[in-house]
Design a protein around this motif. Structure first.
Motif, PDB file in Angstrom:
ATOM      1  N   LYS A  66      86.812 164.827 100.948  1.00 47.81           N
ATOM      2  CA  LYS A  66      87.206 163.448 100.875  1.00 47.81           C
ATOM      3  C   LYS A  66      86.709 162.890  99.692  1.00 47.81           C
ATOM      4  CE  LYS A  66      85.632 163.161 105.339  1.00 47.81           C
ATOM      5  NZ  LYS A  66      85.379 162.244 106.832  1.00 47.81           N
ATOM      6  N   MET A  67      86.436 163.438  98.643  1.00 51.29           N
ATOM      7  CA  MET A  67      85.953 162.753  97.512  1.00 51.29           C
ATOM      8  C   MET A  67      86.996 162.373  96.475  1.00 51.29           C
ATOM      9  SD  MET A  67      82.588 165.566  96.552  1.00 51.29           S
ATOM     10  CE  MET A  67      81.972 164.662  95.242  1.00 51.29           C
ATOM     11  N   ARG A  68      86.765 161.221  95.771  1.00 46.64           N
ATOM     12  CA  ARG A  68      87.614 160.676  94.501  1.00 46.64           C
ATOM     13  C   ARG A  68      87.199 161.680  93.439  1.00 46.64           C
ATOM     14  NH1 ARG A  68      85.123 156.747  92.788  1.00 46.64           N
ATOM     15  NH2 ARG A  68      83.499 156.437  94.474  1.00 46.64           N
ATOM     16  N   MET A  69      88.217 161.842  92.764  1.00 46.61           N
ATOM     17  CA  MET A  69      87.791 162.684  91.350  1.00 46.61           C
ATOM     18  C   MET A  69      86.694 162.289  90.362  1.00 46.61           C
ATOM     19  SD  MET A  69      90.284 164.685  91.938  1.00 46.61           S
ATOM     20  CE  MET A  69      90.195 164.311  93.678  1.00 46.61           C
ATOM     21  N   THR A  70      86.434 160.971  90.310  1.00 46.90           N
ATOM     22  CA  THR A  70      85.153 160.534  89.524  1.00 46.90           C
ATOM     23  C   THR A  70      84.168 161.286  90.124  1.00 46.90           C
ATOM     24  OG1 THR A  70      85.009 158.330  90.293  1.00 46.90           O
ATOM     25  CG2 THR A  70      86.113 158.895  88.249  1.00 46.90           C
ATOM     26  N   GLU A  71      83.884 161.254  91.619  1.00 47.51           N
ATOM     27  CA  GLU A  71      82.865 161.851  92.375  1.00 47.51           C
ATOM     28  C   GLU A  71      82.507 163.225  92.201  1.00 47.51           C
ATOM     29  OE1 GLU A  71      82.325 158.980  96.244  1.00 47.51           O
ATOM     30  OE2 GLU A  71      84.190 160.176  96.183  1.00 47.51           O
ATOM     31  N   ILE A  72      83.763 163.910  92.100  1.00 45.61           N
ATOM     32  CA  ILE A  72      83.861 165.380  91.779  1.00 45.61           C
ATOM     33  C   ILE A  72      83.052 165.534  90.271  1.00 45.61           C
ATOM     34  CG2 ILE A  72      84.999 167.631  91.548  1.00 45.61           C
ATOM     35  CD1 ILE A  72      86.985 166.491  93.572  1.00 45.61           C
ATOM     36  N   ILE A  73      83.584 164.611  89.346  1.00 48.14           N
ATOM     37  CA  ILE A  73      82.974 164.971  88.078  1.00 48.14           C
ATOM     38  C   ILE A  73      81.584 164.493  87.935  1.00 48.14           C
ATOM     39  CG2 ILE A  73      83.062 163.947  85.547  1.00 48.14           C
ATOM     40  CD1 ILE A  73      86.041 163.119  86.216  1.00 48.14           C
ATOM     41  N   GLN A  74      80.885 163.476  88.672  1.00 46.50           N
ATOM     42  CA  GLN A  74      79.417 163.264  88.866  1.00 46.50           C
ATOM     43  C   GLN A  74      78.861 164.308  89.366  1.00 46.50           C
ATOM     44  OE1 GLN A  74      80.209 159.524  90.665  1.00 46.50           O
ATOM     45  NE2 GLN A  74      80.451 158.433  88.612  1.00 46.50           N
ATOM     46  N   GLU A  75      79.271 165.101  90.314  1.00 49.94           N
ATOM     47  CA  GLU A  75      78.742 166.223  91.096  1.00 49.94           C
ATOM     48  C   GLU A  75      78.552 167.406  90.284  1.00 49.94           C
ATOM     49  OE1 GLU A  75      80.071 168.935  94.636  1.00 49.94           O
ATOM     50  OE2 GLU A  75      79.481 167.378  95.296  1.00 49.94           O
ATOM     51  N   ILE A  76      79.749 167.751  89.756  1.00 42.46           N
ATOM     52  CA  ILE A  76      79.620 168.950  88.726  1.00 42.46           C
ATOM     53  C   ILE A  76      79.131 168.644  87.304  1.00 42.46           C
ATOM     54  CG2 ILE A  76      81.174 170.664  87.545  1.00 42.46           C
ATOM     55  CD1 ILE A  76      83.239 170.303  89.869  1.00 42.46           C
ATOM     56  N   MET A  77      79.472 167.614  86.784  1.00 44.54           N
ATOM     57  CA  MET A  77      78.869 167.301  85.495  1.00 44.54           C
ATOM     58  C   MET A  77      77.817 166.112  85.300  1.00 44.54           C
ATOM     59  SD  MET A  77      80.606 169.751  83.679  1.00 44.54           S
ATOM     60  CE  MET A  77      80.703 169.111  82.167  1.00 44.54           C
ATOM     61  N   PRO A  78      76.780 166.064  86.122  1.00 44.15           N
ATOM     62  CA  PRO A  78      75.926 164.751  86.264  1.00 44.15           C
ATOM     63  C   PRO A  78      75.361 164.481  84.509  1.00 44.15           C
ATOM     64  CG  PRO A  78      74.939 166.764  86.963  1.00 44.15           C
ATOM     65  CD  PRO A  78      76.143 167.124  86.755  1.00 44.15           C
ATOM     66  N   GLY A  79      75.505 163.094  84.365  1.00 42.26           N
ATOM     67  CA  GLY A  79      75.159 162.634  83.033  1.00 42.26           C
ATOM     68  C   GLY A  79      76.383 162.360  82.297  1.00 42.26           C
ATOM     69  N   HIS A  80      77.576 162.955  82.491  1.00 39.71           N
ATOM     70  CA  HIS A  80      78.705 162.554  81.750  1.00 39.71           C
ATOM     71  C   HIS A  80      79.401 160.997  82.465  1.00 39.71           C
ATOM     72  CE1 HIS A  80      79.503 166.484  79.541  1.00 39.71           C
ATOM     73  NE2 HIS A  80      78.349 166.871  80.472  1.00 39.71           N
ATOM     74  N   PRO A  81      79.883 160.222  81.471  1.00 37.63           N
ATOM     75  CA  PRO A  81      80.417 159.150  82.018  1.00 37.63           C
ATOM     76  C   PRO A  81      81.760 159.505  82.503  1.00 37.63           C
ATOM     77  CG  PRO A  81      79.808 158.767  79.824  1.00 37.63           C
ATOM     78  CD  PRO A  81      79.400 160.168  80.196  1.00 37.63           C
ATOM     79  N   ALA A  82      81.855 159.076  83.750  1.00 32.53           N
ATOM     80  CA  ALA A  82      83.274 159.617  84.446  1.00 32.53           C
ATOM     81  C   ALA A  82      84.354 158.465  84.642  1.00 32.53           C
ATOM     82  CB  ALA A  82      82.979 160.259  86.075  1.00 32.53           C
ATOM     83  N   GLY A  83      85.475 158.415  84.575  1.00 31.06           N
ATOM     84  CA  GLY A  83      86.624 157.614  84.550  1.00 31.06           C
ATOM     85  C   GLY A  83      87.927 157.987  84.988  1.00 31.06           C
ATOM     86  N   VAL A  84      88.793 156.993  85.000  1.00 32.20           N
ATOM     87  CA  VAL A  84      90.176 157.080  85.447  1.00 32.20           C
ATOM     88  C   VAL A  84      91.295 156.242  84.566  1.00 32.20           C
ATOM     89  CG1 VAL A  84      90.083 155.282  87.308  1.00 32.20           C
ATOM     90  CG2 VAL A  84      91.790 157.465  87.311  1.00 32.20           C
ATOM     91  N   LEU A  85      92.288 157.049  84.258  1.00 34.42           N
ATOM     92  CA  LEU A  85      93.205 156.285  83.735  1.00 34.42           C
ATOM     93  C   LEU A  85      94.665 156.035  84.750  1.00 34.42           C
ATOM     94  CD1 LEU A  85      94.582 155.037  80.780  1.00 34.42           C
ATOM     95  CD2 LEU A  85      95.569 157.233  80.602  1.00 34.42           C
ATOM     96  N   THR A  86      94.843 155.048  85.012  1.00 32.94           N
ATOM     97  CA  THR A  86      95.738 154.754  86.088  1.00 32.94           C
ATOM     98  C   THR A  86      96.798 153.708  85.982  1.00 32.94           C
ATOM     99  OG1 THR A  86      95.920 154.960  88.563  1.00 32.94           O
ATOM    100  CG2 THR A  86      94.131 153.534  87.607  1.00 32.94           C
ATOM    101  N   GLY A  87      97.762 153.411  86.653  1.00 35.85           N
ATOM    102  CA  GLY A  87      98.514 152.185  86.634  1.00 35.85           C
ATOM    103  C   GLY A  87     100.049 152.698  86.906  1.00 35.85           C
ATOM    104  N   PRO A  88     101.133 151.845  86.769  1.00 35.25           N
ATOM    105  CA  PRO A  88     102.296 152.209  87.178  1.00 35.25           C
ATOM    106  C   PRO A  88     103.120 152.750  85.817  1.00 35.25           C
ATOM    107  CG  PRO A  88     102.160 149.849  86.374  1.00 35.25           C
ATOM    108  CD  PRO A  88     100.698 150.325  86.433  1.00 35.25           C
ATOM    109  N   ASN A  89     102.751 154.203  85.908  1.00 34.02           N
ATOM    110  CA  ASN A  89     103.135 154.944  84.601  1.00 34.02           C
ATOM    111  C   ASN A  89     104.269 156.072  84.998  1.00 34.02           C
ATOM    112  OD1 ASN A  89      99.811 154.463  83.823  1.00 34.02           O
ATOM    113  ND2 ASN A  89     101.375 153.397  82.980  1.00 34.02           N
ATOM    114  N   LEU A  90     105.327 156.092  84.959  1.00 36.03           N
ATOM    115  CA  LEU A  90     106.330 157.154  85.227  1.00 36.03           C
ATOM    116  C   LEU A  90     106.581 157.660  83.812  1.00 36.03           C
ATOM    117  CD1 LEU A  90     108.640 154.945  87.302  1.00 36.03           C
ATOM    118  CD2 LEU A  90     107.214 156.671  88.419  1.00 36.03           C
TER     119      LEU A  90
END
Length: 333
Positions: free
Chosen positions: A113-137
């Protein structure tokens, strides 16, 4: 100094973002299929996912995850949410310390039930995690139509630095430090897009679609804020903006799934005919669990879930929504 980009994933959105970043930065894209890699390198195209689109000629493709990420200053994950963890674990040994990792996925991992940035933080601690999102077709952006997106990182300094990597001409990128809200907006709107598609498939009309979008926004905002997102995020590009685009466009994969369900097709048949993943199909499972965890009423999501997984028809779904008690517009429900 220009940042080098390593992008993992050769689908339509991953390829589109890689082509955009290649205008600003040295970019390598990893694709699993050797034919895709050869096609991008020799012809600057990815016809399977972006027919008739010409990619930036500076974009290079590779079959090697190591080659793609080892010299990158920013890693972009264009991988569907259910494969995200596996690919990131494969890339982990080759990613340099402290390199930001940006997700393009709009889904939630079923098992955790994790978000992708939570997975990043779990596997790659110390790496800034973010998302690119929006209305993008993706196909619209490739055809030169204007679009806007959000780069969301907790650290605004990093977000501002990455803003310049992704922004390109008619593709405008804004910053937002509400990572939770931005990720949840992208994931939850896909379920509403399936609902809107079901309405369009049964020719329910514009009024019905408008009601689904509006009540869908209320629904995803309730869960999103309960999980720690900020209310205003859901009224912005990552929430309302993405919701409108995905619920209204035949180019949306999730809307397509709903539309075909509305036409009477079976889910398995629809999925088998698609090139790419419709994230909302899997996300619906997670969202119903999260709704229980956070005690949030989500009638639209519930009816979509029943159609996808419990054998209900689209007509059953609309009857279920009509039976749902009508309260104040300001209140849940």
């Amino acid at each position: 100094m220009k940042l080098k980009v390593g992008l993992l994933g050769g689908g339509s959105w991953g390829t589109t973002v890689a082509s955009l970043t290649a205008k600003n930065s040295e970019t390598i894209i990893w694709a699993r299929n050797p034919k895709t890699v050869k096609e991008i390198n020799e012809f600057n195209t990815n016809a399977k996912y972006l027919p008739n689109a010409k990619l930036n000629r500076n974009l290079k493709a590779s079959n090697s995850i190591k080659e793609t990420v080892e010299n990158a200053d920013v890693i972009v994950m264009g991988i569907p949410s259910q494969s995200f963890r596996k690919v990131l674990e494969e890339a982990k040994p080759y990613i340099r310390p402290w390199v930001p990792i940006v997700s393009l996925a709009k889904g939630l991992e079923i098992s955790s039930k994790m978000r992708m940035t939570e997975i990043i933080q779990e596997i790659m601690p110390g790496h800034p995690a973010g998302v690119l999102t929006g209305p993008n077709l993706a196909k619209e952006i490739h055809s030169g139509k204007a679009a806007a997106a959000v780069i969301s990182m907790v650290d605004n300094t990093i977000a501002t630095r990455l803003q310049a990597v992704f922004s390109s001409g008619l593709f405008r990128v804004y910053t937002n430090n509400d990572v939770i809200g931005c990720e949840l907006g992208g994931a939850l709107k896909n379920i509403m897009a399936i609902a809107a598609g079901m309405g369009d498939g049964t020719n329910a009309g514009d009024n019905t679609r408008s009601a689904l979008i509006t009540r869908g926004l209320s629904e995803l905002t309730r869960l999103g804020t309960a999980m720690g997102g900020k209310n205003r995020t859901f009224a912005g590009l990552a929430g309302l903006g993405d919701l409108i685009a995905t619920c209204s466009s035949s180019k949306s994969r999730n809307h397509h799934v709903g539309f075909q369900l509305g036409k009477g097709k079976k889910l398995e048949e629809i999925i088998a005919e698609m090139n790419e993943v419709a994230e909302g199909v899997k996300t619906a499972k997670v969202v119903m669990e999260l709704a229980k965890d956070y005690k949030v009423d989500m009638p639209i999501s519930n009816e979509v879930y029943k159609v996808l997984y419990e054998g209900n028809t689209v007509n059953d779904a609309f009857r279920g929504l009509l039976k749902h008690e009508v309260g104040s517009e300001k209140e849940p429900g």
